[in-house]
Design a protein around this motif. Structure first.
Motif, PDB file in Angstrom:
ATOM      1  N   ASN A   1       1.092  -0.949   0.206  1.00  0.00           N
ATOM      2  CA  ASN A   1      -0.164   0.385   0.384  1.00  0.00           C
ATOM      3  C   ASN A   1       0.571   1.155   0.223  1.00  0.00           C
ATOM      4  O   ASN A   1       0.191   2.531   0.967  1.00  0.00           O
ATOM      5  N   PHE A   2       1.961   1.178  -0.921  1.00  0.00           N
ATOM      6  CA  PHE A   2       2.950   1.987  -0.494  1.00  0.00           C
ATOM      7  C   PHE A   2       2.293   3.625  -1.561  1.00  0.00           C
ATOM      8  O   PHE A   2       1.049   3.852  -2.551  1.00  0.00           O
ATOM      9  N   ASP A   3       2.528   4.598  -0.888  1.00  0.00           N
ATOM     10  CA  ASP A   3       1.566   5.306  -1.529  1.00  0.00           C
ATOM     11  C   ASP A   3       2.810   6.943  -1.684  1.00  0.00           C
ATOM     12  O   ASP A   3       3.913   7.452  -1.337  1.00  0.00           O
ATOM     13  N   ASP A   4       2.650   7.178  -3.335  1.00  0.00           N
ATOM     14  CA  ASP A   4       3.689   8.112  -3.591  1.00  0.00           C
ATOM     15  C   ASP A   4       3.889   9.118  -4.024  1.00  0.00           C
ATOM     16  O   ASP A   4       4.041  10.108  -4.105  1.00  0.00           O
ATOM     17  N   SER A   5       2.511   9.646  -3.019  1.00  0.00           N
ATOM     18  CA  SER A   5       2.212  11.044  -3.062  1.00  0.00           C
ATOM     19  C   SER A   5       2.812  11.859  -1.464  1.00  0.00           C
ATOM     20  O   SER A   5       2.911  12.900  -1.470  1.00  0.00           O
ATOM     21  N   TYR A   6       4.002  11.016  -0.969  1.00  0.00           N
ATOM     22  CA  TYR A   6       4.205  11.651   0.426  1.00  0.00           C
ATOM     23  C   TYR A   6       5.502  10.803   0.338  1.00  0.00           C
ATOM     24  O   TYR A   6       5.717  10.063  -0.857  1.00  0.00           O
ATOM     25  N   GLN A   7       6.258  11.460   1.077  1.00  0.00           N
ATOM     26  CA  GLN A   7       7.665  11.448   1.114  1.00  0.00           C
ATOM     27  C   GLN A   7       8.382  11.000   1.891  1.00  0.00           C
ATOM     28  O   GLN A   7       7.266  10.641   3.829  1.00  0.00           O
TER      29      GLN A   7
ATOM     30  N   PHE B   1      20.975   9.420  -6.747  1.00  0.00           N
ATOM     31  CA  PHE B   1      19.485   8.341  -7.522  1.00  0.00           C
ATOM     32  C   PHE B   1      18.117   8.920  -6.712  1.00  0.00           C
ATOM     33  O   PHE B   1      17.355   9.805  -6.827  1.00  0.00           O
ATOM     34  N   LEU B   2      18.170   8.296  -5.063  1.00  0.00           N
ATOM     35  CA  LEU B   2      17.051   8.604  -4.715  1.00  0.00           C
ATOM     36  C   LEU B   2      16.744   9.610  -4.723  1.00  0.00           C
ATOM     37  O   LEU B   2      14.631   9.828  -4.301  1.00  0.00           O
ATOM     38  N   VAL B   3      17.114  10.571  -4.228  1.00  0.00           N
ATOM     39  CA  VAL B   3      16.458  11.864  -3.553  1.00  0.00           C
ATOM     40  C   VAL B   3      16.461  13.021  -5.001  1.00  0.00           C
ATOM     41  O   VAL B   3      15.459  14.078  -4.153  1.00  0.00           O
ATOM     42  N   THR B   4      16.144  12.710  -5.894  1.00  0.00           N
ATOM     43  CA  THR B   4      15.341  12.894  -7.037  1.00  0.00           C
ATOM     44  C   THR B   4      14.404  12.333  -7.123  1.00  0.00           C
ATOM     45  O   THR B   4      13.220  13.075  -8.275  1.00  0.00           O
ATOM     46  N   LEU B   5      14.121  11.680  -6.093  1.00  0.00           N
ATOM     47  CA  LEU B   5      12.870  10.763  -6.743  1.00  0.00           C
ATOM     48  C   LEU B   5      11.168  11.517  -5.646  1.00  0.00           C
ATOM     49  O   LEU B   5      11.490  12.092  -4.522  1.00  0.00           O
ATOM     50  N   PRO B   6      10.521  11.360  -6.010  1.00  0.00           N
ATOM     51  CA  PRO B   6       9.444  12.656  -5.729  1.00  0.00           C
ATOM     52  C   PRO B   6       8.994  11.890  -4.304  1.00  0.00           C
ATOM     53  O   PRO B   6       8.464  13.102  -3.397  1.00  0.00           O
ATOM     54  N   TYR B   7       8.961  10.903  -3.986  1.00  0.00           N
ATOM     55  CA  TYR B   7       8.298  10.096  -2.686  1.00  0.00           C
ATOM     56  C   TYR B   7       9.829   9.641  -1.801  1.00  0.00           C
ATOM     57  O   TYR B   7       9.546   9.252  -1.116  1.00  0.00           O
ATOM     58  N   VAL B   8      10.827   9.964  -2.016  1.00  0.00           N
ATOM     59  CA  VAL B   8      11.559  10.684  -0.984  1.00  0.00           C
ATOM     60  C   VAL B   8      11.856  11.174  -0.483  1.00  0.00           C
ATOM     61  O   VAL B   8      12.061  12.803  -0.483  1.00  0.00           O
TER      62      VAL B   8
END
Length: 311
Positions: free
Chosen positions: A25-31, A98-105
């Motif tokens: 149930n990962f929510d990609d709208s949240y960091q 790489f990870l810090v470019t992702l909007p959900y990180v």
């Protein structure tokens, strides 16, 4: 149920391969907080780093990334199967890039962990990359100590080996074939014939060279000349000045030749971290921490507690 996504990201002129592990149930709208998982020496992310640790961290609600270091596994870099401390260390940092470019990180909640030699390289990365907010080592080993013993232990033997490696580099610079050497004896029979009785070597063969953990991207070989850099490497250097992040070290209580029990004590005592913990799992060996439930389950419980507190 967790999900995964294979990813490719840059390491300057090279491309690295990895796998993201998403909790249910990962929510990609949240960091989210994220944990980078660094594989052992001679390994790849299809083995313990991804199959066991990143998977189980995701099952406990963490976003995790397992990846192959530059020059190893599915990542680029020639000559392939080189074990280069600088590349292994900066591989952790490229993964974070790489990870810090992702909007959900959440770039302020990055944790890292490494297994065996990957643990030593991860600790080395944490000393110089303070985007890392919490660091853990599972059966963490200092490959500098391992290879000094392998090619030594006396200084004369080390110098003789380094001179031989220099001659081999000259051969390769002039167009000769790249020399590879096996990481482990090819079988338990070969180990016995060589008079090697160390529990870590015995169990490494059982893990890496049998269906238990065998993987085509971990071919049990290193570029011979690359190990000169490992001889001169020390994962503990400057830990008393630079390793200030919260630190969790997990080791098996049965010592072996790869020195993870000894190195865990060394780093624990030396680290400048205000919040640090050394967890020894009694009756467990180095390689049981790779995939055996009696070792992995308490290790994961401790990691979940640690990263939950500090991320």
């Amino acid at each position: 149920m967790i999900t995964t996504k294979d990813v490719t990201f840059s390491a300057r002129e090279l491309q690295m391969k990895g796998r993201l592990f998403f909790p249910e149930n990962f929510d990609d709208s949240y960091q989210h907080e994220v944990i980078v998982v660094n594989h052992p020496t001679s390994s790849d992310f299809n083995q313990t780093s991804g199959k066991i640790y990143a998977t189980k961290l995701a099952e406990h609600g963490f976003l995790a990334l397992a990846y192959d270091s530059p020059y190893q596994g599915q990542s680029e870099g020639e000559p392939h199967n080189s074990e280069l401390p600088a590349a292994r260390t900066e591989g952790v940092m490229f993964a974070i890039d790489f990870l810090v470019t992702l909007p959900y990180v959440d770039a302020e909640r990055v944790g890292v962990m490494g297994i065996c030699g990957g643990g030593g390289f991860t600790i080395n990365a944490a000393k110089i990359d303070h985007r890392i907010k919490a660091v853990a080592g599972v059966a963490a080993a200092n490959v500098g100590d391992v290879y000094k013993l392998t090619f030594g232990p006396d200084n004369a033997s080390l110098i003789k080996t380094l001179e031989d490696m220099g001659r081999q580099r000259t051969i390769e610079a002039r167009g000769g074939e790249v020399k590879h050497i096996p990481v482990l004896p090819a079988s338990q029979k070969a180990r016995e014939a060589a008079g090697i009785n160390d529990v870590d070597i015995e169990q490494a063969i059982d893990y890496y060279l049998t269906p238990r953990g065998q993987d085509p991207y971990a071919p049990n070989q290193f570029v011979y000349t690359s190990l000169a850099q490992d001889i001169a490497f020390d994962a503990a250097a400057l830990a008393d000045r630079l390793l200030t992040q919260p630190l969790e070290l997990i080791a098996g209580g049965i010592p072996g030749g790869f020195g993870s029990y000894r190195f865990s004590y060394e780093i624990y005592q030396k680290a400048a971290s205000e919040h640090k913990e050394l967890t020894i799992i009694d009756g467990v060996t180095h390689y049981e921490l790779y995939d055996q439930p009696k070792a992995v389950d308490p290790a994961i419980a401790k990691l979940v507690e640690f990263f939950g507190k500090y991320l």
